[in-house]
Design a protein around this motif. Sequence first.
Motif, short mmCIF file in Angstrom:
data_model
loop_
_atom_site.label_atom_id
_atom_site.label_comp_id
_atom_site.label_asym_id
_atom_site.label_seq_id
_atom_site.Cartn_x
_atom_site.Cartn_y
_atom_site.Cartn_z
N LEU A 1 2.72 -15.46 -38.64
CA LEU A 1 3.88 -16.34 -38.50
C LEU A 1 4.54 -15.98 -37.18
N ARG A 2 4.67 -16.99 -36.30
CA ARG A 2 5.21 -16.74 -34.97
C ARG A 2 6.22 -17.83 -34.61
N GLN A 3 7.36 -17.40 -34.03
CA GLN A 3 8.35 -18.36 -33.56
C GLN A 3 7.85 -19.01 -32.27
N GLU A 4 8.22 -20.26 -32.08
CA GLU A 4 7.83 -21.00 -30.88
C GLU A 4 9.06 -21.62 -30.23
N GLU A 5 8.90 -22.03 -28.99
CA GLU A 5 9.95 -22.75 -28.29
C GLU A 5 9.75 -24.24 -28.54
N SER A 6 10.85 -24.94 -28.83
CA SER A 6 10.77 -26.37 -29.08
C SER A 6 12.08 -27.02 -28.67
N PHE A 7 11.99 -28.29 -28.36
CA PHE A 7 13.16 -29.05 -27.94
C PHE A 7 13.16 -30.41 -28.62
N VAL A 8 14.35 -31.00 -28.72
CA VAL A 8 14.50 -32.35 -29.23
C VAL A 8 15.43 -33.08 -28.26
N SER A 9 15.29 -34.40 -28.19
CA SER A 9 16.14 -35.18 -27.31
C SER A 9 16.70 -36.36 -28.08
N TYR A 10 18.03 -36.45 -28.11
CA TYR A 10 18.70 -37.59 -28.72
C TYR A 10 19.22 -38.56 -27.66
N GLN A 11 19.17 -38.11 -26.40
CA GLN A 11 19.56 -38.94 -25.27
C GLN A 11 18.51 -38.76 -24.18
N TYR A 12 18.28 -39.79 -23.44
CA TYR A 12 17.29 -39.75 -22.37
C TYR A 12 17.56 -38.59 -21.41
N GLN A 13 16.54 -37.77 -21.18
CA GLN A 13 16.54 -36.62 -20.26
C GLN A 13 17.54 -35.52 -20.63
N LYS A 14 17.94 -35.44 -21.91
CA LYS A 14 18.81 -34.35 -22.36
C LYS A 14 18.14 -33.67 -23.52
N GLU A 15 17.60 -32.49 -23.26
CA GLU A 15 16.90 -31.73 -24.30
C GLU A 15 17.83 -30.70 -24.92
N ILE A 16 17.64 -30.51 -26.22
CA ILE A 16 18.37 -29.49 -26.96
C ILE A 16 17.33 -28.57 -27.58
N LYS A 17 17.54 -27.28 -27.45
CA LYS A 17 16.62 -26.31 -28.05
C LYS A 17 16.75 -26.36 -29.57
N ARG A 18 15.61 -26.23 -30.25
CA ARG A 18 15.61 -26.21 -31.71
C ARG A 18 14.63 -25.15 -32.19
N PRO A 19 14.84 -24.61 -33.39
CA PRO A 19 13.92 -23.61 -33.92
C PRO A 19 12.56 -24.24 -34.26
N ALA A 20 11.51 -23.49 -33.99
CA ALA A 20 10.17 -23.93 -34.32
C ALA A 20 9.31 -22.71 -34.59
N PHE A 21 8.25 -22.91 -35.34
CA PHE A 21 7.37 -21.80 -35.68
C PHE A 21 5.98 -22.32 -35.99
#
Length: 184
Positions: free
Chosen positions: A101-121
Amino acid sequence: MMITKAAAEKWETGKDLDILSYNNPSYEGLQHQRSVLFIDKTYFLIIDRAIGPAMGTLGIHYALKEDSNPIYNQKQNSVTTSYTDGNNLLVQLLNKDSINLRQEESFVSYQYQKEIKRPAFVFEKFKGNNQTECFISVLYPYSNTAAPKIKIKENDYHDPANGKIDMIITIDGKTRLIKQDLNK
């Protein structure tokens, strides 16, 4: 090169069990079959099969909402959210073989060209031959602060590499027999 050409194999609904199964060629020499079982209109059992001669590290990836404050449990191969309002989720791998089990880097975007970091694994394991490898995951929503205790007992017919599921799943003391042939 990744291939996206998924095809539905099974879609059945019932009173206490719904099943969706599909197959995707994924990579050269590797078919990915995913079967999603919605059990008792309460939780999901996901069976991922990597079929074919391709070798390497296999991974089942998950991403969570950015404010979920996950708790990672390497020993239990599980991740739980920790919302204070009690609307939480347990993601647990039920495999008995060696899993990382390993954590990963992930992002989500609710607006064009604006990423928000989110938990991922990711749950990972190595495929070193042409044998089919499987991941069996449970996604269990729960409405309190303590995640349910989940155990499985594999019965004689249980052979997920060949699409045969025969196990007893116990969640907080309540048992349920899961018996399916994913090939039919």
